[in-house]
Design a protein around this motif. Sequence first.
Motif, PDB file in Angstrom:
ATOM      1  N   GLU A  88       0.831  -1.211   0.000  1.00 18.04           N
ATOM      2  CA  GLU A  88       0.000   0.000   0.000  1.00 18.04           C
ATOM      3  C   GLU A  88       0.864   1.258   0.000  1.00 18.04           C
ATOM      4  O   GLU A  88       0.541   2.241  -0.672  1.00 18.04           O
ATOM      5  N   MET A  89       1.949   1.254   0.754  1.00 14.84           N
ATOM      6  CA  MET A  89       2.834   2.414   0.777  1.00 14.84           C
ATOM      7  C   MET A  89       3.442   2.664  -0.598  1.00 14.84           C
ATOM      8  O   MET A  89       3.517   3.812  -1.064  1.00 14.84           O
ATOM      9  N   ILE A  90       3.870   1.606  -1.259  1.00 16.42           N
ATOM     10  CA  ILE A  90       4.542   1.775  -2.552  1.00 16.42           C
ATOM     11  C   ILE A  90       3.545   2.159  -3.646  1.00 16.42           C
ATOM     12  O   ILE A  90       3.840   3.030  -4.484  1.00 16.42           O
ATOM     13  N   THR A  91       2.370   1.551  -3.661  1.00 11.32           N
ATOM     14  CA  THR A  91       1.381   1.957  -4.664  1.00 11.32           C
ATOM     15  C   THR A  91       0.919   3.388  -4.401  1.00 11.32           C
ATOM     16  O   THR A  91       0.676   4.151  -5.349  1.00 11.32           O
ATOM     17  N   THR A  92       0.820   3.783  -3.134  1.00 14.92           N
ATOM     18  CA  THR A  92       0.470   5.172  -2.820  1.00 14.92           C
ATOM     19  C   THR A  92       1.586   6.111  -3.254  1.00 14.92           C
ATOM     20  O   THR A  92       1.319   7.201  -3.796  1.00 14.92           O
ATOM     21  N   SER A  93       2.827   5.710  -3.031  1.00 13.49           N
ATOM     22  CA  SER A  93       3.961   6.494  -3.512  1.00 13.49           C
ATOM     23  C   SER A  93       3.849   6.740  -5.005  1.00 13.49           C
ATOM     24  O   SER A  93       4.084   7.856  -5.496  1.00 13.49           O
ATOM     25  N   ALA A  94       3.439   5.707  -5.736  1.00 17.10           N
ATOM     26  CA  ALA A  94       3.312   5.819  -7.192  1.00 17.10           C
ATOM     27  C   ALA A  94       2.174   6.753  -7.590  1.00 17.10           C
ATOM     28  O   ALA A  94       2.341   7.590  -8.492  1.00 17.10           O
ATOM     29  N   LEU A 126       8.481  14.611  -1.672  1.00 15.66           N
ATOM     30  CA  LEU A 126       9.209  14.093  -0.520  1.00 15.66           C
ATOM     31  C   LEU A 126       8.396  13.022   0.213  1.00 15.66           C
ATOM     32  O   LEU A 126       8.947  12.004   0.666  1.00 15.66           O
ATOM     33  N   GLY A 127       7.081  13.231   0.325  1.00 17.56           N
ATOM     34  CA  GLY A 127       6.225  12.230   0.954  1.00 17.56           C
ATOM     35  C   GLY A 127       6.205  10.933   0.179  1.00 17.56           C
ATOM     36  O   GLY A 127       6.217   9.843   0.768  1.00 17.56           O
ATOM     37  N   SER A 128       6.197  11.032  -1.146  1.00 21.76           N
ATOM     38  CA  SER A 128       6.241   9.836  -1.988  1.00 21.76           C
ATOM     39  C   SER A 128       7.532   9.060  -1.751  1.00 21.76           C
ATOM     40  O   SER A 128       7.508   7.831  -1.580  1.00 21.76           O
ATOM     41  N   HIS A 129       8.655   9.764  -1.735  1.00 18.64           N
ATOM     42  CA  HIS A 129       9.938   9.097  -1.469  1.00 18.64           C
ATOM     43  C   HIS A 129       9.964   8.505  -0.057  1.00 18.64           C
ATOM     44  O   HIS A 129      10.491   7.405   0.160  1.00 18.64           O
ATOM     45  N   GLY A 130       9.386   9.245   0.899  1.00 21.45           N
ATOM     46  CA  GLY A 130       9.345   8.749   2.267  1.00 21.45           C
ATOM     47  C   GLY A 130       8.566   7.454   2.384  1.00 21.45           C
ATOM     48  O   GLY A 130       8.970   6.532   3.109  1.00 21.45           O
ATOM     49  N   LEU A 131       7.457   7.363   1.671  1.00 19.98           N
ATOM     50  CA  LEU A 131       6.645   6.144   1.704  1.00 19.98           C
ATOM     51  C   LEU A 131       7.394   4.954   1.115  1.00 19.98           C
ATOM     52  O   LEU A 131       7.317   3.843   1.647  1.00 19.98           O
ATOM     53  N   PHE A 132       8.103   5.188   0.022  1.00 26.32           N
ATOM     54  CA  PHE A 132       8.829   4.076  -0.592  1.00 26.32           C
ATOM     55  C   PHE A 132       9.902   3.549   0.361  1.00 26.32           C
ATOM     56  O   PHE A 132      10.025   2.333   0.564  1.00 26.32           O
ATOM     57  N   CYS A 133      10.667   4.457   0.955  1.00 26.06           N
ATOM     58  CA  CYS A 133      11.718   4.028   1.882  1.00 26.06           C
ATOM     59  C   CYS A 133      11.119   3.339   3.105  1.00 26.06           C
ATOM     60  O   CYS A 133      11.633   2.310   3.566  1.00 26.06           O
TER      61      CYS A 133
END
Length: 309
Positions: A88-94, A126-133
């Motif tokens: 969910e974090m990675i798809t949201t990042s996308a 930045l939030g997108s990158h934060g979610l992926f990490c």
Amino acid sequence: MDEKLITKPHKDPLPKFELEEYMAKMAKQINKALDEAVPLQNPQTLHEAMRYTFLAGGNRVFSTLCIASCELVGGNQSLAMPMACAMEMITTSAVILDDLPCMDNDDLRRGKPANHKVFGEAASVLGSHGLFCLAIEHFANKTENISPDRKLRAIVEICSAFGSEGALAGQITDLNSEGKEVNLSELEFIHRNKSGKFGEASTVCGAILGGGNEDEIARLRNYGMCVGLAYQVMDDILDATGNKNNKDQEGGRDLLRDKATYPKLIGVDESMKYARELVAQAIKELEYFDSVRAAPLYQMANFIVSGKC
């Protein structure tokens, strides 16, 4: 989307299964886990941006596929939940990136203002990158009773789904195709990478964490790719026709941007036929498995082409 759904080609009678109840229960549990995984902390704006989009709701299709696949091969929900959250974090990042003005330039996501409309483009990036990490960190730290080699294999799988041979490849090709004529092979490349790879990673990671053997993993890889691609084809169809079940799917966005879509290339009826063929291929992979454990995945495949996503 009232056409009769695909008849199950399973060797055993499918047991009664309440999909809506199952998905509602799964969504509640996944939402709780996500809320705990991304607490509000300093810097607050960054963490608010990270939380905003994935807590806006949704069917949790890919994360539920992950858990269902884990259970199908003999695992349990606790083994798969950290990966379900990571998915969910990675798809949201996308999707945060997809909505940006330099990408698809969408103002709405699930009926609410898109992330960048609330927090600004810088905080959204930045939030997108934060979610992926955080997705990788959360999975690595919270997954227990799984061998290191299976954990590493799952990390490689999910990173590949997002990276330059996955969603990023699909997104850049999609952007470069706007206003241009593309053939079906090129369009399939876009869709297989934008959504197909997430469907594939969801089921493969679930199978890996559940202790699936290579044959089981391969079958669930095929299932997930077909379901993920069908999901994207249906998204094209619902954009062309409008989706009363989805507040931000009002229709016509792809047409306005002159995007390459299946309805544009082959029409709505043929696109629907193709989506159903993909679901039939996915369901055929389930013949190998126990029909009781396969019930959620069978029903979710049909859910994809119901127009209710």
